[in-house]
Write a protein that holds these residues in place. Structure first.
Motif, PDB file in Angstrom:
ATOM      1  N   GLY A 289      -7.305   9.143  -1.113  1.00 41.92           N
ATOM      2  CA  GLY A 289      -6.351   9.374  -2.166  1.00 41.92           C
ATOM      3  C   GLY A 289      -5.934   7.388  -2.043  1.00 41.92           C
ATOM      4  O   GLY A 289      -6.243   6.697  -1.313  1.00 41.92           O
ATOM      5  N   THR A 290      -5.335   7.375  -3.461  1.00 45.93           N
ATOM      6  CA  THR A 290      -5.675   5.671  -3.128  1.00 45.93           C
ATOM      7  C   THR A 290      -4.382   5.015  -2.167  1.00 45.93           C
ATOM      8  O   THR A 290      -3.892   3.740  -2.561  1.00 45.93           O
ATOM      9  CB  THR A 290      -4.877   6.007  -5.057  1.00 45.93           C
ATOM     10  OG1 THR A 290      -3.211   6.793  -5.186  1.00 45.93           O
ATOM     11  CG2 THR A 290      -6.227   6.260  -6.108  1.00 45.93           C
ATOM     12  N   ARG A 291      -2.966   5.902  -2.187  1.00 53.35           N
ATOM     13  CA  ARG A 291      -2.280   5.098  -1.194  1.00 53.35           C
ATOM     14  C   ARG A 291      -2.710   5.579   0.117  1.00 53.35           C
ATOM     15  O   ARG A 291      -1.201   5.872   1.300  1.00 53.35           O
ATOM     16  CB  ARG A 291      -0.611   6.115  -1.389  1.00 53.35           C
ATOM     17  CG  ARG A 291       0.041   5.901  -2.714  1.00 53.35           C
ATOM     18  CD  ARG A 291       0.854   6.184  -3.182  1.00 53.35           C
ATOM     19  NE  ARG A 291       1.318   7.833  -3.261  1.00 53.35           N
ATOM     20  CZ  ARG A 291       2.005   8.420  -2.548  1.00 53.35           C
ATOM     21  NH1 ARG A 291       2.315   7.223  -1.358  1.00 53.35           N
ATOM     22  NH2 ARG A 291       2.397   9.426  -1.766  1.00 53.35           N
ATOM     23  N   ASP A 292      -3.726   5.806   0.299  1.00 52.84           N
ATOM     24  CA  ASP A 292      -4.257   5.624   1.807  1.00 52.84           C
ATOM     25  C   ASP A 292      -4.002   5.160   2.705  1.00 52.84           C
ATOM     26  O   ASP A 292      -4.529   4.081   2.367  1.00 52.84           O
ATOM     27  CB  ASP A 292      -5.394   6.699   2.087  1.00 52.84           C
ATOM     28  CG  ASP A 292      -6.119   7.720   3.552  1.00 52.84           C
ATOM     29  OD1 ASP A 292      -5.015   6.849   4.457  1.00 52.84           O
ATOM     30  OD2 ASP A 292      -6.827   8.277   3.362  1.00 52.84           O
ATOM     31  N   GLU A 293      -3.112   5.136   3.727  1.00 54.38           N
ATOM     32  CA  GLU A 293      -2.719   4.003   4.243  1.00 54.38           C
ATOM     33  C   GLU A 293      -3.335   3.372   5.684  1.00 54.38           C
ATOM     34  O   GLU A 293      -4.072   2.497   6.554  1.00 54.38           O
ATOM     35  CB  GLU A 293      -1.347   4.180   5.518  1.00 54.38           C
ATOM     36  CG  GLU A 293      -0.276   3.408   4.614  1.00 54.38           C
ATOM     37  CD  GLU A 293       1.055   3.521   5.036  1.00 54.38           C
ATOM     38  OE1 GLU A 293       1.008   4.267   6.292  1.00 54.38           O
ATOM     39  OE2 GLU A 293       2.441   2.998   4.464  1.00 54.38           O
ATOM     40  N   LEU A 294      -4.897   4.552   6.149  1.00 54.16           N
ATOM     41  CA  LEU A 294      -6.142   4.682   6.804  1.00 54.16           C
ATOM     42  C   LEU A 294      -7.288   4.981   6.756  1.00 54.16           C
ATOM     43  O   LEU A 294      -8.301   4.558   6.751  1.00 54.16           O
ATOM     44  CB  LEU A 294      -6.116   6.049   7.489  1.00 54.16           C
ATOM     45  CG  LEU A 294      -4.868   5.873   8.863  1.00 54.16           C
ATOM     46  CD1 LEU A 294      -3.689   6.136   8.518  1.00 54.16           C
ATOM     47  CD2 LEU A 294      -5.620   7.444   9.530  1.00 54.16           C
ATOM     48  N   ALA A 295      -7.268   4.366   4.854  1.00 48.98           N
ATOM     49  CA  ALA A 295      -8.461   3.695   4.204  1.00 48.98           C
ATOM     50  C   ALA A 295      -8.144   2.942   3.034  1.00 48.98           C
ATOM     51  O   ALA A 295      -8.295   3.506   1.677  1.00 48.98           O
ATOM     52  CB  ALA A 295      -8.697   4.618   4.100  1.00 48.98           C
ATOM     53  N   GLU A 296      -8.137   1.797   2.481  1.00 48.89           N
ATOM     54  CA  GLU A 296      -7.793   0.802   1.550  1.00 48.89           C
ATOM     55  C   GLU A 296      -8.931   0.952   0.926  1.00 48.89           C
ATOM     56  O   GLU A 296     -10.636   1.044   0.865  1.00 48.89           O
ATOM     57  CB  GLU A 296      -7.504  -1.024   2.097  1.00 48.89           C
ATOM     58  CG  GLU A 296      -7.465  -1.510   1.240  1.00 48.89           C
ATOM     59  CD  GLU A 296      -8.685  -2.485   0.750  1.00 48.89           C
ATOM     60  OE1 GLU A 296      -8.564  -2.429  -0.515  1.00 48.89           O
ATOM     61  OE2 GLU A 296      -9.166  -2.107   0.908  1.00 48.89           O
ATOM     62  N   LEU A 297      -8.607   1.186  -0.198  1.00 45.10           N
ATOM     63  CA  LEU A 297      -9.478   1.376  -1.694  1.00 45.10           C
ATOM     64  C   LEU A 297     -10.705   0.371  -1.783  1.00 45.10           C
ATOM     65  O   LEU A 297     -11.994   0.906  -1.806  1.00 45.10           O
ATOM     66  CB  LEU A 297      -9.150   1.490  -2.796  1.00 45.10           C
ATOM     67  CG  LEU A 297      -9.041   2.252  -4.164  1.00 45.10           C
ATOM     68  CD1 LEU A 297      -9.517   4.299  -3.310  1.00 45.10           C
ATOM     69  CD2 LEU A 297      -8.643   2.800  -4.743  1.00 45.10           C
ATOM     70  N   GLY A 298     -10.579  -0.659  -1.500  1.00 40.05           N
ATOM     71  CA  GLY A 298     -11.224  -1.440  -1.818  1.00 40.05           C
ATOM     72  C   GLY A 298     -12.294  -1.391  -0.694  1.00 40.05           C
ATOM     73  O   GLY A 298     -14.048  -1.401  -0.627  1.00 40.05           O
ATOM     74  N   ARG A 299     -12.040  -1.122   0.660  1.00 43.71           N
ATOM     75  CA  ARG A 299     -13.241  -1.509   1.563  1.00 43.71           C
ATOM     76  C   ARG A 299     -13.801   0.032   1.771  1.00 43.71           C
ATOM     77  O   ARG A 299     -14.647   0.726   2.132  1.00 43.71           O
ATOM     78  CB  ARG A 299     -12.393  -1.654   3.195  1.00 43.71           C
ATOM     79  CG  ARG A 299     -11.574  -2.853   3.286  1.00 43.71           C
ATOM     80  CD  ARG A 299     -10.810  -3.353   4.817  1.00 43.71           C
ATOM     81  NE  ARG A 299     -10.258  -3.870   4.653  1.00 43.71           N
ATOM     82  CZ  ARG A 299     -10.829  -5.243   4.738  1.00 43.71           C
ATOM     83  NH1 ARG A 299     -11.943  -5.651   5.377  1.00 43.71           N
ATOM     84  NH2 ARG A 299     -10.684  -6.972   4.940  1.00 43.71           N
ATOM     85  N   ILE A 300     -12.754   1.494   1.093  1.00 44.11           N
ATOM     86  CA  ILE A 300     -13.674   2.527   1.490  1.00 44.11           C
ATOM     87  C   ILE A 300     -15.095   2.816  -0.061  1.00 44.11           C
ATOM     88  O   ILE A 300     -16.194   2.882   0.368  1.00 44.11           O
ATOM     89  CB  ILE A 300     -12.990   3.695   1.481  1.00 44.11           C
ATOM     90  CG1 ILE A 300     -13.513   4.940   0.923  1.00 44.11           C
ATOM     91  CG2 ILE A 300     -12.239   3.434  -0.323  1.00 44.11           C
ATOM     92  CD1 ILE A 300     -13.437   5.349   3.424  1.00 44.11           C
TER      93      ILE A 300
END
Length: 205
Positions: free
Chosen positions: A139-150
């Motif tokens: 998800g784009t709002r996932d606090e456990l996986a920042e989008l740029g890093r995933i």
């Protein structure tokens, strides 16, 4: 178990859930309507109703046992493994240490890349040792996986890796009302992606 299963998924819940958690049940029931059987299982600490996760080695043994049982129950179907958050990460760690027999791919329902507000990628280091295809639903709002890093992690993997971005979804794949979609619609779309990924032989997209 659907009437004519095309695949089998050994599916583990997140750290705070269990096999009866409504979301986990909905995932498995939704897969069944798409011709995919599932074996949902939980780790020993969940059986004890403890909040403290088991040591990684015990979690890995649990993954291995569940995958073996899934294979026994449906020996002729294509076999996959994965899970929600912690369950998916323990599955991938087990695969990285010793390939799970006959597993064709790993599916992550929200890979927990880092703690909230502590962006990092070290939790994904073990993925480099995996040789089979992987599907990441994030998800784009996932606090456990920042989008740029995933995105960075998935792009750097040598094994076939597919990243599907769920717009507006958090780590639990909840979307706000203003998105114009319901959580059930989001889940349905995600399961369509899983079914298509499996049907295509788990390719990179």
């Amino acid at each position: 178990m659907p009437e004519r299963p095309t695949a089998m998924l050994a599916f583990a819940p997140g750290a705070g859930g269990g096999i009866h958690q409504p979301y986990i049940v909905s995932v498995c029931e939704g897969l069944a309507t798409r011709g995919i059987a599932s074996l949902r299982y939980q780790f020993p600490y969940m059986e004890r109703r403890s909040r403290r996760p088991d040591p990684p080695a015990l979690c890995h043994q649990t993954v291995q046992a569940a995958v073996g049982e899934a294979r026994r129950l449906l020996p002729d179907a294509s076999l996959y493994a994965g899970g929600k958050s912690f369950g998916g990460r323990m599955t991938s760690q087990a695969q990285a240490l010793a390939p799970l027999p006959q597993v064709r791919g790993i599916c992550f329902f929200g890979f927990p890349l880092h703690p909230p507000k502590q962006p990092a990628t070290s939790r994904a280091d073990h993925l480099a040792a995996i040789q089979i295809p992987m599907l990441f639903l994030q998800g784009t709002r996932d606090e456990l996986a920042e989008l740029g890093r995933i995105r960075q992690v998935v792009a750097g993997l040598a094994a076939p890796a597919t990243l599907k971005i769920i717009d507006g979804a958090d780590h639990s794949f909840h979307v706000p009302a203003r998105s114009g979609r319901t959580d059930a619609q989001v889940l349905g779309s995600m399961l369509d992606e899983v079914a298509a990924w499996m049907a295509a032989g788990s390719p990179r997209r």
